[in-house]
Design a protein around this motif. Sequence first.
Motif, PDB file in Angstrom:
ATOM      1  N   GLU A 112       0.828  -1.200   0.000  1.00  0.00           N
ATOM      2  CA  GLU A 112       0.000   0.000   0.000  1.00  0.00           C
ATOM      3  C   GLU A 112       0.871   1.262   0.000  1.00  0.00           C
ATOM      4  N   VAL A 113       1.943   1.218   0.802  1.00  0.00           N
ATOM      5  CA  VAL A 113       2.862   2.364   0.885  1.00  0.00           C
ATOM      6  C   VAL A 113       3.527   2.609  -0.474  1.00  0.00           C
ATOM      7  N   LEU A 114       3.948   1.518  -1.116  1.00  0.00           N
ATOM      8  CA  LEU A 114       4.638   1.646  -2.404  1.00  0.00           C
ATOM      9  C   LEU A 114       3.682   2.181  -3.478  1.00  0.00           C
ATOM     10  N   ILE A 115       2.452   1.697  -3.449  1.00  0.00           N
ATOM     11  CA  ILE A 115       1.490   2.157  -4.457  1.00  0.00           C
ATOM     12  C   ILE A 115       1.124   3.624  -4.226  1.00  0.00           C
ATOM     13  N   GLU A 116       1.019   3.983  -2.986  1.00  0.00           N
ATOM     14  CA  GLU A 116       0.709   5.384  -2.676  1.00  0.00           C
ATOM     15  C   GLU A 116       1.805   6.311  -3.222  1.00  0.00           C
ATOM     16  N   GLU A 117       3.055   5.916  -3.008  1.00  0.00           N
ATOM     17  CA  GLU A 117       4.166   6.728  -3.509  1.00  0.00           C
ATOM     18  C   GLU A 117       4.186   6.731  -5.042  1.00  0.00           C
ATOM     19  N   ALA A 118       3.923   5.554  -5.627  1.00  0.00           N
ATOM     20  CA  ALA A 118       3.911   5.458  -7.096  1.00  0.00           C
ATOM     21  C   ALA A 118       2.836   6.371  -7.681  1.00  0.00           C
ATOM     22  N   ALA A 119       1.685   6.407  -7.044  1.00  0.00           N
ATOM     23  CA  ALA A 119       0.597   7.257  -7.536  1.00  0.00           C
ATOM     24  C   ALA A 119       0.969   8.730  -7.381  1.00  0.00           C
ATOM     25  N   ARG A 120       1.609   9.049  -6.249  1.00  0.00           N
ATOM     26  CA  ARG A 120       2.029  10.430  -6.026  1.00  0.00           C
ATOM     27  C   ARG A 120       3.031  10.869  -7.104  1.00  0.00           C
TER      28      ARG A 120
END
Lengths: 380, 94
Positions: free
Chosen positions: A77-85
Amino acid sequence: MVGSSSKEPNRPLWVLAELTYRCPLQCFYCSNPIGFAQTRRELSTTDWLRVLREARELGAVQLGFSGGEPLLRSDLEVLIEEAARLEYYTNLITSGIGMNEQRLSVLKSAGLDHIQLSFQASTAELNNYIGGAASFEHKRDVARLIKKQGYPMVLNVVLHRGNIDTVDHILDFAEELEADYVELANAQYGGWARLNRNLLLPSRSQLDRAEAKVATFRRRLQSQMRIFYVVSDYFEGRPKPCTAGWGRTFMQITPDGTALPCHGARELPGMRFPRVNETSIAEIWKSPEFNRFRGEGWMKEPCQTCPERHQDFGGCRCQAYLLTGDPENTDPACALSPDHDLIQNAIETARRTASAMQPPKFRNVHNSRIHGDKLGLRQV
Amino acid sequence: MTGLIQAGDIIEMAPHYRLRWEDAQQSYVLLYPEGIVQLNGPAAEIMKQCTNRTSFEQVLGEVGDLYPTDDVESDVREFLEEAASNGWIIIQRA
């Protein structure tokens, strides 16, 4: 005047982040290296976050989270959040095991764009046999939840002798699940599929029947579902443009941080691929390893003067090495290759042994340890 | 539906497609599940028009102002038909 341009890319556009080799399934055509059990520990969250930033700065746009099973990483979830950002287009490539309604919704809020869900077949019995786990019903539930939450969904099924005769049923099933895309990918004979090749290779007539069924289905397709049929290079007589050309647009990062230009590159002799925890993505992209088969300078005949070399880039370097022992050779999947008989013999051997029911070598830690030394991962 | 565009057709970019300017490539790109297409100037202008529900006439009006050539109508039509067959846009008959 109008169209998409074909300007030569000089950056990784596509990054595949293999977060872990751990997987609840044991599909015996898995593209992971046979010796996966020998890998060092997985990259940390901090390392992955830095990798995502560095690759984005270099111009990467498409990001796939894969594995193993990426849902086993609790920092997904953390990685996807950063990727989306960072404004990647984010793809989650999953078996569905470990997914539930709540996690789907958290991932959606984190900014996940798309989910590719694998099935091994469209019936419980066959699906569960190939994956080595009772996963069918859960996968079907997950597929419905993915659609319910408004994600675009790709259903992916790897085709081989054991399921290719049911391709029409698979397509009906995908349509019933309202898949936006269905990817029917003939097995690629690297990794575990190479180990189990005699069990997996279909016959020419199986392949022809399947392709006819796909064509029929396409004609009567009423929905918006799109079908990607990935041909079998063993039967095409022409090599595939492996990863759209070595070091052209694609970078794969393995769970322990090794950066590769192709799924099987780790098995190439005499090459130590750079690691993301030792050097930057920009340096890796310019590294001697990524330059090794870039462009056409390395080519021998028949590739060197072949008019198709700009489309197929000489095929897959890893397949050339696996089958001929020399990664500079033309991919033997090409009918022009002097080693093409290796492919024809493999098809013939698989046909001859088809009735002798050998058990598959399932992709698991036990088999990885047994077979890894012989065929698998070279560097540990 | 795909095929030939008729007067009054409603055009819209397919759901889940993203059109975005990419600095690194100095161009617009179209992003979709596991795919990327780099668009040249005119193609990007047409796709920009399609990010909201529109019609062939509206697209042609906007793009025609930017590229006032003799064959702009057939070029736009050809691109949209190609885009529909690629699944980038959805055409609905009014």
